[in-house]
Write an enzyme that holds these catalytic residues in place. Structure first.
Site, mmCIF file in Angstrom:
data_model
loop_
_atom_site.group_PDB
_atom_site.id
_atom_site.type_symbol
_atom_site.label_atom_id
_atom_site.label_comp_id
_atom_site.label_asym_id
_atom_site.label_seq_id
_atom_site.Cartn_x
_atom_site.Cartn_y
_atom_site.Cartn_z
ATOM 1 N N ASP A 183 64.409 12.461 53.802
ATOM 2 C CA ASP A 183 65.020 11.129 53.800
ATOM 3 C C ASP A 183 65.715 10.863 55.140
ATOM 4 O OD1 ASP A 183 65.784 8.795 52.112
ATOM 5 O OD2 ASP A 183 67.806 9.479 52.580
ATOM 6 N N GLU B 191 57.289 30.648 56.937
ATOM 7 C CA GLU B 191 57.540 31.968 56.351
ATOM 8 C C GLU B 191 56.980 32.083 54.942
ATOM 9 O OE1 GLU B 191 61.621 33.189 56.124
ATOM 10 O OE2 GLU B 191 61.961 32.478 58.178
HETATM 11 C C1 BGC Z 1 65.522 5.936 50.903
HETATM 12 C C2 BGC Z 1 66.302 4.840 50.286
HETATM 13 C C3 BGC Z 1 67.779 5.182 50.425
HETATM 14 C C4 BGC Z 1 68.162 5.491 51.872
HETATM 15 C C5 BGC Z 1 69.478 6.177 51.975
HETATM 16 C C6 BGC Z 1 65.959 5.757 52.331
HETATM 17 O O1 BGC Z 1 65.166 5.915 53.264
HETATM 18 O O2 BGC Z 1 64.145 5.806 50.758
HETATM 19 O O3 BGC Z 1 65.940 4.599 48.961
HETATM 20 O O4 BGC Z 1 68.536 4.089 49.997
HETATM 21 O O5 BGC Z 1 67.222 6.341 52.447
HETATM 22 O O6 BGC Z 1 69.379 7.483 51.506
#
Ligand code: BGC
Length: 547
Positions: free
Chosen positions: A214, A256
């Site tokens: 993310d 790994e």
């Molecule tokens: C996720 C979102 C989220 C954001 C903050 C993004 O890229 O896909 O759904 O709100 O990251 O974590």
């Protein structure tokens, strides 16, 4: 030939599974609710694996299911090593993983390294520790500007709207590029890197095949935290050079473990070239390629974004990824105009996407042709609802309709709490059960496309010739295969192919294409005749005929 245990990939093949996989995003809250609390869960996913097997995807990506106050759908993590009781527990996760592997799926999980939740024990310790404490140095805490420090440390805006800074009771401010409940971690503190390596190992040891990272372009902020003046993705809070050290380290960790573990970064960049920085041979295996999200309904636009992607990735030998929808953006049926024509276009764009080399990411519900839902204001939950556009992202997150004629449409067992977001009445005609029985349904179209892709396309030449002319997009792979996408307003006469593999329309469309006519808002996969290779083309006169 030695086969890998999942029966899909050849263990001797130099091509790792993720290079051409179709990966299905499971938005855990909204996929299937087994325990009846109105929110999807891990056992619900396990119970629906046969559905995904029949659909024909290769891999699953699970959105965050970790302990969280759920202020941002789980992207606000309170404990990275525990399952939120809303979704199950580690045992139900292990059962899901084992069952997915038995059925031949790879399974990747989300990791959220840019920020934690304010409920994370580290943030609680940072608040308690006070200014300049070692606990505070795990986050980005600063004094404010002005004589009384009442102005935020700089002009950065949160991606969700408003200032990116919130003041705490002792007067300091903390940085949050997203919701105020998602404080940014300080990746310049080595403790943070060590903690995330340990988190990766925790899930790798359990057997996951990889991670979706993310806000992968976040993590490091420019030294001195200067005011932002440049465009969003190139601002001083994103795409800093230091972030690449993190992915080199993660690459070594993944290597790994046996079995081609991988990571895909959600790295928003301003140019296609910037993607390649994350894809260097010792960094991430994949990044999401968001170029097609910018495409308007025009052959020229699809051609441009396709070429841009392929041209930057070819020299470094990286495989592209493609997607049309995910849990953050308006569903593509609606983006392409909604209604029957939006659906026809969405199916056509999907067929074109699936004809490209590389891997494709599908978002749950697109295989049912679900449109964006206009969620009533009182039911909205997304933290962006009140700021960014007043609507937020709930409209693409409504729980899936599986069966029956009234909500919850089989999403939850009978007598359960209502689904966490209301499902529209119109979805009674879009359930999995209904579509299963209809040969021309979007569900059966996706099943056919994934079957044909595996049978005919995966082994094709990786090179694509991309051409656009007069509303017609043509993607040629090797001597024998073409995908045509008609974005124009009128039908086009096509010729020079031996066989129609599949179209995005129904049986009558198939017959039309076989007779040499490609209707508007339609795509077709065509096989060209081998002895006399001839490319499909418009009639010599550029003839345009009526549907
Ligand atoms: C996720 C979102 C989220 C954001 C903050 C993004 O890229 O896909 O759904 O709100 O990251 O974590």
């Amino acid at each position: 030939m030695e086969m890998s245990t999942d029966g899909r990939t050849n263990a001797l093949s130099p091509v790792p599974w993720w290079r051409d996989a179709v990966c299905y995003e499971v938005y855990v809250r909204s996929f299937a609710d087994a325990d009846g609390n109105g929110v999807g869960d891990l056992t619900g996913i396990t119970s629906r694996l046969p559905y995904l097997e029949e659909l024909g995807v290769d891999a699953l990506w699970l959105t965050p299911f970790y302990v969280s106050p759920q202020r941002d759908g789980g992207y606000d993590v309170g404990d990275y090593r525990r399952v939120d009781p809303l979704f199950g527990n580690l045992r139900s996760f292990d059962r899901l993983l084992a069952s997915a592997h038995r059925r031949g799926f790879k399974l990747i999980v989300d990791v959220v390294p840019n920020h934690t939740s304010t409920e994370h024990r580290w943030f609680k310790a940072a608040l308690a520790g006070g200014p300049n404490s070692p606990e505070r140095r795990r986050y980005v805490f600063l004094d404010g500007l002005g004589r009384d420090g009442s102005r935020p440390p700089n002009n950065w805006k949160s991606m969700f709207g408003g200032s990116a800074w919130t003041r705490v009771s002792d007067g300091q401010w903390y940085l949050h590029l997203f919701d105020a409940s998602q404080p940014d971690l300080n990746w310049r503190n080595p403790e943070v890197g060590d903690e995330f390596e340990s988190i990766l190992r925790f899930w790798l040891d359990r057997g996951v095949d990889g991670f979706r990272i993310d806000v992968a372009h976040g993590l490091f902020k420019q030294h001195g935290l200067p005011d932002a003046v440049r465009p969003r993705n190139s601002g001083p809070y994103f795409n800093q050079p230091e972030v690449h050290q993190v992915y080199r380290r993660w690459h070594r960790v993944l290597a790994e473990y046996p079995g081609e573990r991988m990571a895909i970064g959600e790295a928003w960049v301003d140019t296609a070239e910037q993607m390649t920085l994350y894809l260097r041979h010792d960094e991430l295996q994949q990044v999401f390629n968001f170029r097609w999200l910018d495409a308007t309904w025009s052959a020229a636009s699809f051609a441009r974004f396709t070429r841009e992607t392929l041209d930057v990735l070819r020299p470094i030998g990286a495989a592209p990824t493609w997607m049309l929808s995910n849990h953050d953006i308006e569903r593509h049926v609606t983006r392409f105009g909604g209604g029957l024509s939006g659906l026809a276009r969405a199916r056509a764009a999907t067929l074109a996407m699936l004809s490209l080399p590389g891997s494709a990411y599908l978002y749950q519900g697109e295989e049912l042709g679900l449109p964006q839902v206009d969620v009533p204001p009182t039911a909205r939950q997304d933290p962006t609802r009140s700021r960014r556009d007043g609507v937020g992202r709930d409209g693409c997150r409504v729980p899936l309709p599986w069966s029956g004629t009234t909500s919850p449409y089989g999403f939850s067992p009978a007598g359960s709490a209502p689904p966490w977001l209301p499902q529209p009445h119109s979805w009674r005609s879009l359930t999995v059960d209904r579509q299963d029985r209809d040969p021309s349904s979007t569900l059966n179209f996706y099943r056919a496309a994934l079957r044909e892709r595996r049978a005919h396309l995966v082994s094709l030449d990786q090179h694509v010739d991309v051409t656009a002319s007069g509303g017609l997009l043509r993607l040629d792979r090797g001597e024998a295969f073409s995908c045509l996408l008609n974005c124009g307003a009128r039908a086009r006469r096509i010729k020079g192919y031996a066989d129609v593999i599949l179209t995005s329309g129904d049986a009558s469309t198939q017959a039309q294409v076989a007779a040499g006519v490609l209707p508007p808002d339609t795509a077709a996969w065509l096989r060209r005749s081998p002895p006399e290779p001839q490319t499909p083309e418009l009639s010599a006169r550029g003839e345009v005929i009526a549907p």
